[in-house]
Design an enzyme around this catalytic site. Sequence first.
Site, PDB file in Angstrom:
ATOM      1  N   GLU A 227       0.831  -1.197   0.000  1.00  0.00           N
ATOM      2  CA  GLU A 227       0.000   0.000   0.000  1.00  0.00           C
ATOM      3  C   GLU A 227       0.871   1.254   0.000  1.00  0.00           C
ATOM      4  OE1 GLU A 227      -3.093  -0.498   3.038  1.00  0.00           O
ATOM      5  OE2 GLU A 227      -3.189  -2.585   2.415  1.00  0.00           O
TER       6      GLU A 227
ATOM      7  N   CYS B  65       3.632   8.440   1.217  1.00  0.00           N
ATOM      8  CA  CYS B  65       4.101   7.468   2.199  1.00  0.00           C
ATOM      9  C   CYS B  65       4.298   6.145   1.472  1.00  0.00           C
ATOM     10  CB  CYS B  65       3.053   7.356   3.306  1.00  0.00           C
ATOM     11  SG  CYS B  65       3.471   6.151   4.564  1.00  0.00           S
TER      12      CYS B  65
ATOM     13  N   CYS C 196      -1.517   5.957   9.679  1.00  0.00           N
ATOM     14  CA  CYS C 196      -0.319   5.251  10.161  1.00  0.00           C
ATOM     15  C   CYS C 196      -0.691   3.939  10.834  1.00  0.00           C
ATOM     16  CB  CYS C 196       0.389   6.053  11.251  1.00  0.00           C
ATOM     17  SG  CYS C 196       0.959   7.613  10.734  1.00  0.00           S
TER      18      CYS C 196
END
Length: 391
Positions: free
Chosen positions: A115, A128, A368
């Site tokens: 991902e 990210c 996160c």
Amino acid sequence: MSATAPITQDVMTIPRKLPDGPINLIGLTRDAMREVLIAHGTPEKQARMRVGQIWQWIYQWGVRDFADMTNLAKAYRARLAETFVIEIPEMVSKQVSSDGTRKYLVRINGGHEVEVVYIPEEGRGTLCISSQVGCTLTCSFCHTGTQKLVRNLTAGEIIGQVMMARDDLDEWPEIGAPKDETRLLSNIVLMGMGEPLYNFENVRDAMKIAMDPEGIQLSRRRITLSTSGVVPEIARTAQEIGCQLAVSFHATTDETRNRLVPINKRWNIEELLEALRSYPKVSNSERITFEYVMLKDVNDTDEDARRLIKLIDGIPAKINLIPFNEWPGAPYTRSSNNRIRAFADIIYKAGYASPIRTPRGEDIMAACGQLKSATERARKSRRQIEAEAGL
Ligand code: SAH
Ligand code: SF4
């Protein structure tokens, strides 16, 4: 295995080149690209210049077809196309959160998926990215850590995530355009799936490509690598990558950190802090980000805040407080907003920036520690997770 050897024995990297298949140029350093060009017929004298040209097409203009590389002779382009490919991982799906955060599911060689999350912000945007499929470490508050399957990503698969996001954001400059355009993708954080310092060489090569001034050209100040604390690799990160460093600190005593971040049993708080002290000087970076996940009744007392200040004394630091993001079966809950604010206040008054990270993309499980790919749904039971967390 020696006491300090990394736990990588069950991690493999799929070779870049299948025995008879074409060679993917993505992820090769300039030197490695030069070598493969020479090995496949480019005259040695021309090789450096050819690398420069091909590099610019791929990484500056986002071109994926040799036929479009118009400053190369037609016959040479055809020869390149016979031997090499320019391939990035395939985007399998894209979810867009109500706050604009985009979560991509990306398929890599072998059918595994990782991902990647894009977080738009005022005047900038952060990508990210992941460094491994899953993670060999088992931090008890992290969803990725419950995934059993692990493999290191190649450098091509790591930089490929950045290229895929640029494709999706339609951010490759027009060919010949000046270099200093505003960026939708202006920052990279290695905070997705995996422990980047257990895949050091591939992460390093990919970040070197991201920083190359003739390509994607992100400054090393705009790249942040987050580690759970792989102490022996921290000095190497400073020397060989030189990016910003974030560390998943999360606790102020070894007893609690052993439970939250089990790698602490191998390299404890004292050893970690020692490695961190030399980082800013060697990498010439300003300060280290200490990540601290706020877990109700586990690590969030005023006493913890005061201990944290004492521990980091002398290290140029910023403390990033991360409200715990819940996932199904998680053995913790998030500290209350008042508790997080009180904790932040103590740190701030001691002279450190203590921003509270706003969870982004929670509605699509992109925040996160919520990342876990669809290929690996086998989840540990709540009992198993609690037992490992020592609850
Ligand atoms: N493996 C690396 C980088 C990926 S994790 C590392 O551990 O540093 C990125 C950050 O998210 C780390 O600080 C990690 O501790 C934190 N994190 C993991 N799970 C979380 C959760 N459920 N809620 C909030 N933060 C989490
Ligand atoms: Fe791995 Fe980082 Fe998650 Fe720990 S927090 S399990 S090191 S990804």
